[in-house]
Scaffold this motif. Sequence first.
Motif, PDB file in Angstrom:
ATOM      1  N   VAL A 160       2.183  -0.278 -18.471  1.00 25.61           N
ATOM      2  CA  VAL A 160       1.711  -0.330 -17.089  1.00 25.61           C
ATOM      3  C   VAL A 160       1.179  -1.734 -16.864  1.00 25.61           C
ATOM      4  O   VAL A 160       0.384  -2.243 -17.665  1.00 25.61           O
ATOM      5  CB  VAL A 160       0.595   0.712 -16.830  1.00 25.61           C
ATOM      6  N   ARG A 161       1.622  -2.344 -15.780  1.00 25.11           N
ATOM      7  CA  ARG A 161       1.275  -3.742 -15.558  1.00 25.11           C
ATOM      8  C   ARG A 161       1.157  -4.045 -14.071  1.00 25.11           C
ATOM      9  O   ARG A 161       1.711  -3.337 -13.246  1.00 25.11           O
ATOM     10  CB  ARG A 161       2.326  -4.635 -16.197  1.00 25.11           C
ATOM     11  N   HIS A 162       0.424  -5.108 -13.773  1.00 22.77           N
ATOM     12  CA  HIS A 162       0.258  -5.535 -12.381  1.00 22.77           C
ATOM     13  C   HIS A 162       1.518  -6.228 -11.903  1.00 22.77           C
ATOM     14  O   HIS A 162       2.038  -7.125 -12.568  1.00 22.77           O
ATOM     15  CB  HIS A 162      -0.935  -6.498 -12.247  1.00 22.77           C
ATOM     16  N   LEU A 163       2.000  -5.821 -10.752  1.00 22.63           N
ATOM     17  CA  LEU A 163       3.152  -6.441 -10.133  1.00 22.63           C
ATOM     18  C   LEU A 163       2.744  -7.836  -9.653  1.00 22.63           C
ATOM     19  O   LEU A 163       1.734  -7.995  -8.980  1.00 22.63           O
ATOM     20  CB  LEU A 163       3.613  -5.578  -8.953  1.00 22.63           C
ATOM     21  N   GLY A 164       3.505  -8.831 -10.048  1.00 18.80           N
ATOM     22  CA  GLY A 164       3.181 -10.208  -9.677  1.00 18.80           C
ATOM     23  C   GLY A 164       2.260 -10.890 -10.665  1.00 18.80           C
ATOM     24  O   GLY A 164       1.712 -11.951 -10.374  1.00 18.80           O
ATOM     25  N   TYR A 165       2.071 -10.305 -11.841  1.00 17.92           N
ATOM     26  CA  TYR A 165       1.250 -10.887 -12.904  1.00 17.92           C
ATOM     27  C   TYR A 165      -0.176 -11.193 -12.449  1.00 17.92           C
ATOM     28  O   TYR A 165      -0.827 -12.045 -13.014  1.00 17.92           O
ATOM     29  CB  TYR A 165       1.855 -12.193 -13.425  1.00 17.92           C
ATOM     30  N   LEU A 166      -0.656 -10.568 -11.419  1.00 22.13           N
ATOM     31  CA  LEU A 166      -1.952 -10.863 -10.803  1.00 22.13           C
ATOM     32  C   LEU A 166      -1.999 -12.270 -10.212  1.00 22.13           C
ATOM     33  O   LEU A 166      -2.988 -12.666  -9.636  1.00 22.13           O
ATOM     34  CB  LEU A 166      -3.121 -10.677 -11.783  1.00 22.13           C
ATOM     35  N   LEU A 167      -0.931 -13.030 -10.337  1.00 19.34           N
ATOM     36  CA  LEU A 167      -0.864 -14.367  -9.759  1.00 19.34           C
ATOM     37  C   LEU A 167      -0.350 -14.325  -8.324  1.00 19.34           C
ATOM     38  O   LEU A 167      -0.670 -15.190  -7.520  1.00 19.34           O
ATOM     39  CB  LEU A 167       0.084 -15.258 -10.572  1.00 19.34           C
ATOM     40  N   TYR A 168       0.466 -13.335  -8.036  1.00 18.92           N
ATOM     41  CA  TYR A 168       1.124 -13.269  -6.734  1.00 18.92           C
ATOM     42  C   TYR A 168       1.151 -11.817  -6.257  1.00 18.92           C
ATOM     43  O   TYR A 168       2.195 -11.177  -6.239  1.00 18.92           O
ATOM     44  CB  TYR A 168       2.536 -13.841  -6.871  1.00 18.92           C
ATOM     45  N   PRO A 169      -0.018 -11.278  -5.880  1.00 15.78           N
ATOM     46  CA  PRO A 169      -0.084  -9.870  -5.459  1.00 15.78           C
ATOM     47  C   PRO A 169       0.641  -9.634  -4.146  1.00 15.78           C
ATOM     48  O   PRO A 169       0.839 -10.550  -3.346  1.00 15.78           O
ATOM     49  CB  PRO A 169      -1.587  -9.613  -5.325  1.00 15.78           C
ATOM     50  N   ALA A 170       1.017  -8.391  -3.928  1.00 17.35           N
ATOM     51  CA  ALA A 170       1.793  -8.014  -2.743  1.00 17.35           C
ATOM     52  C   ALA A 170       1.133  -8.449  -1.441  1.00 17.35           C
ATOM     53  O   ALA A 170       1.824  -8.783  -0.475  1.00 17.35           O
ATOM     54  CB  ALA A 170       2.034  -6.507  -2.735  1.00 17.35           C
ATOM     55  N   ALA A 171      -0.184  -8.464  -1.396  1.00 10.23           N
ATOM     56  CA  ALA A 171      -0.887  -8.860  -0.169  1.00 10.23           C
ATOM     57  C   ALA A 171      -0.549 -10.297   0.236  1.00 10.23           C
ATOM     58  O   ALA A 171      -0.676 -10.652   1.407  1.00 10.23           O
ATOM     59  CB  ALA A 171      -2.393  -8.717  -0.347  1.00 10.23           C
ATOM     60  N   GLU A 172      -0.091 -11.109  -0.691  1.00 13.30           N
ATOM     61  CA  GLU A 172       0.213 -12.508  -0.406  1.00 13.30           C
ATOM     62  C   GLU A 172       1.708 -12.789  -0.241  1.00 13.30           C
ATOM     63  O   GLU A 172       2.090 -13.921   0.015  1.00 13.30           O
ATOM     64  CB  GLU A 172      -0.383 -13.386  -1.501  1.00 13.30           C
ATOM     65  N   TRP A 173       2.539 -11.772  -0.395  1.00 11.78           N
ATOM     66  CA  TRP A 173       3.964 -11.979  -0.190  1.00 11.78           C
ATOM     67  C   TRP A 173       4.251 -12.222   1.280  1.00 11.78           C
ATOM     68  O   TRP A 173       3.639 -11.597   2.143  1.00 11.78           O
ATOM     69  CB  TRP A 173       4.755 -10.762  -0.635  1.00 11.78           C
ATOM     70  N   PRO A 174       5.188 -13.103   1.596  1.00 11.68           N
ATOM     71  CA  PRO A 174       5.562 -13.270   3.002  1.00 11.68           C
ATOM     72  C   PRO A 174       6.191 -11.979   3.531  1.00 11.68           C
ATOM     73  O   PRO A 174       7.077 -11.419   2.888  1.00 11.68           O
ATOM     74  CB  PRO A 174       6.580 -14.412   2.990  1.00 11.68           C
ATOM     75  N   ALA A 175       5.711 -11.493   4.647  1.00 15.84           N
ATOM     76  CA  ALA A 175       6.227 -10.247   5.227  1.00 15.84           C
ATOM     77  C   ALA A 175       7.730 -10.357   5.461  1.00 15.84           C
ATOM     78  O   ALA A 175       8.208 -11.360   5.984  1.00 15.84           O
ATOM     79  CB  ALA A 175       5.509  -9.918   6.522  1.00 15.84           C
ATOM     80  N   GLY A 176       8.458  -9.334   5.045  1.00 17.22           N
ATOM     81  CA  GLY A 176       9.898  -9.278   5.278  1.00 17.22           C
ATOM     82  C   GLY A 176      10.736 -10.098   4.323  1.00 17.22           C
ATOM     83  O   GLY A 176      11.954 -10.042   4.374  1.00 17.22           O
TER      84      GLY A 176
END
Length: 184
Positions: A104-120
């Motif tokens: 079990v691991r954090h998506l984005g290595y905790l470096l690039y969490p989903a909240a910071e992904w460009p929408a779309g």
Amino acid sequence: LRDLMARNDLRPVDSAGDLVLLLRAPADTVELFRADAPPPATRHAVTYDGQGVFTGFTLPESTAAAGGLLPIETCWRRVADADRQYMIQLMLMDAEGRTVFSVVRHLGYLLYPAAEWPAGSNVRETYRLVIPSHTPPGVYAIGMRVAWWREGPIALSQPDDPRLAESGLVIPLASITVTPPRTR
């Protein structure tokens, strides 16, 4: 952490599981994630919690030695504001469907969490799964589940695909062959 990396020109040069080696101004790097990535080789759209979509995966290799690494590229798209940390569970399952091991691991290595992904935007994460050295040679299935964490215990994410309930919310990704460990 990303700010620290930027100020010190630290870049990933190697990774195994969630361990990432960062060096200052390296001549070569490894990719951990990429925004505006091309579509994955295998498309499979599942929306989780109304916030993010798993769009598919690419498995660059179908064979890995016990004790070696298996690169897995998963692709995602944020479709709403993400109010939580997303995690994935990767599982290696034998022919009877029993889990041989999982991580079990954090998506984005905790470096690039989903909240910071460009929408779309299609975001690709490249994870190098460590195959435990004690894994017997054979053919295995790789599965993935999505979970989230905000406060308190980790919870499984709710997919928009009701058929996933039959499989314990596990998305089957691919079959791989594990070979004997490499001798040095």
